[in-house]
Design a protein around this motif. Structure first.
Motif, PDB file in Angstrom:
ATOM      1  N   LEU A  23       0.826  -1.204   0.000  1.00 25.50           N
ATOM      2  CA  LEU A  23       0.000   0.000   0.000  1.00 25.50           C
ATOM      3  C   LEU A  23       0.864   1.260   0.000  1.00 25.50           C
ATOM      4  N   GLY A  24       1.919   1.260   0.811  1.00 25.68           N
ATOM      5  CA  GLY A  24       2.821   2.406   0.856  1.00 25.68           C
ATOM      6  C   GLY A  24       3.495   2.658  -0.482  1.00 25.68           C
ATOM      7  N   MET A  28       3.044   5.809  -3.270  1.00 28.93           N
ATOM      8  CA  MET A  28       4.205   6.611  -3.646  1.00 28.93           C
ATOM      9  C   MET A  28       4.352   6.771  -5.158  1.00 28.93           C
ATOM     10  N   ILE A  29       3.841   5.823  -5.947  1.00 29.67           N
ATOM     11  CA  ILE A  29       4.025   5.907  -7.396  1.00 29.67           C
ATOM     12  C   ILE A  29       3.098   6.959  -7.990  1.00 29.67           C
ATOM     13  N   GLY A  30       3.428   7.381  -9.179  1.00 30.33           N
ATOM     14  CA  GLY A  30       2.593   8.328  -9.893  1.00 30.33           C
ATOM     15  C   GLY A  30       3.262   9.669 -10.037  1.00 30.33           C
ATOM     16  N   THR A  51       4.949  12.165   2.796  1.00 31.69           N
ATOM     17  CA  THR A  51       4.841  11.878   4.224  1.00 31.69           C
ATOM     18  C   THR A  51       4.188  10.531   4.521  1.00 31.69           C
ATOM     19  N   ILE A  52       2.987  10.326   4.005  1.00 31.44           N
ATOM     20  CA  ILE A  52       2.191   9.159   4.389  1.00 31.44           C
ATOM     21  C   ILE A  52       2.779   7.863   3.838  1.00 31.44           C
ATOM     22  N   ALA A  53       3.154   7.837   2.562  1.00 29.74           N
ATOM     23  CA  ALA A  53       3.663   6.614   1.950  1.00 29.74           C
ATOM     24  C   ALA A  53       4.950   6.118   2.619  1.00 29.74           C
ATOM     25  N   PRO A  54       5.959   6.975   2.840  1.00 30.18           N
ATOM     26  CA  PRO A  54       7.156   6.465   3.536  1.00 30.18           C
ATOM     27  C   PRO A  54       6.867   5.979   4.956  1.00 30.18           C
ATOM     28  N   LEU A  59       6.372   1.414   8.659  1.00 27.13           N
ATOM     29  CA  LEU A  59       5.477   0.647   9.522  1.00 27.13           C
ATOM     30  C   LEU A  59       5.353  -0.791   9.029  1.00 27.13           C
ATOM     31  N   GLY A  60       5.278  -0.978   7.714  1.00 27.88           N
ATOM     32  CA  GLY A  60       5.208  -2.334   7.161  1.00 27.88           C
ATOM     33  C   GLY A  60       6.439  -3.151   7.503  1.00 27.88           C
TER      34      GLY A  60
END
Length: 75
Positions: A23-24, A28-30, A51-54, A59-60
């Motif tokens: 999901l992260g 991040m892509i795009g 911020t959110i993706a990294p 967390l993963g």
């Protein structure tokens, strides 16, 4: 009698961690555009990508480490 290092609970936690990682990386892509002369900084440097993706990726990896280190209960 064969004993495995991982229990079913370890595999479930591992798959949850992998799902969080995927999901992260997907978040991040795009940011690409069809027109090479056009640059959209707000899309490229959005809060989701910076911020959110990294944070989800880290967390993963933490969840995966917990799944590896967790000892199964001995009956």
């Amino acid at each position: 009698f064969i004993t495995f290092s991982f229990s079913a609970k370890n595999y479930k936690i591992l798959l949850i961690g992998l799902g969080i990682n995927i999901l992260g990386f997907l978040l991040m892509i795009g940011g690409a555009t069809d027109d090479p002369t056009k640059f959209d900084a707000s899309e490229l440097f959005s809060n989701t990508r910076i911020t959110i993706a990294p944070m989800l990726i880290v967390l993963g990896y933490i969840v995966i480490a917990v799944a590896i280190m967790k000892k199964p209960k001995v009956k």
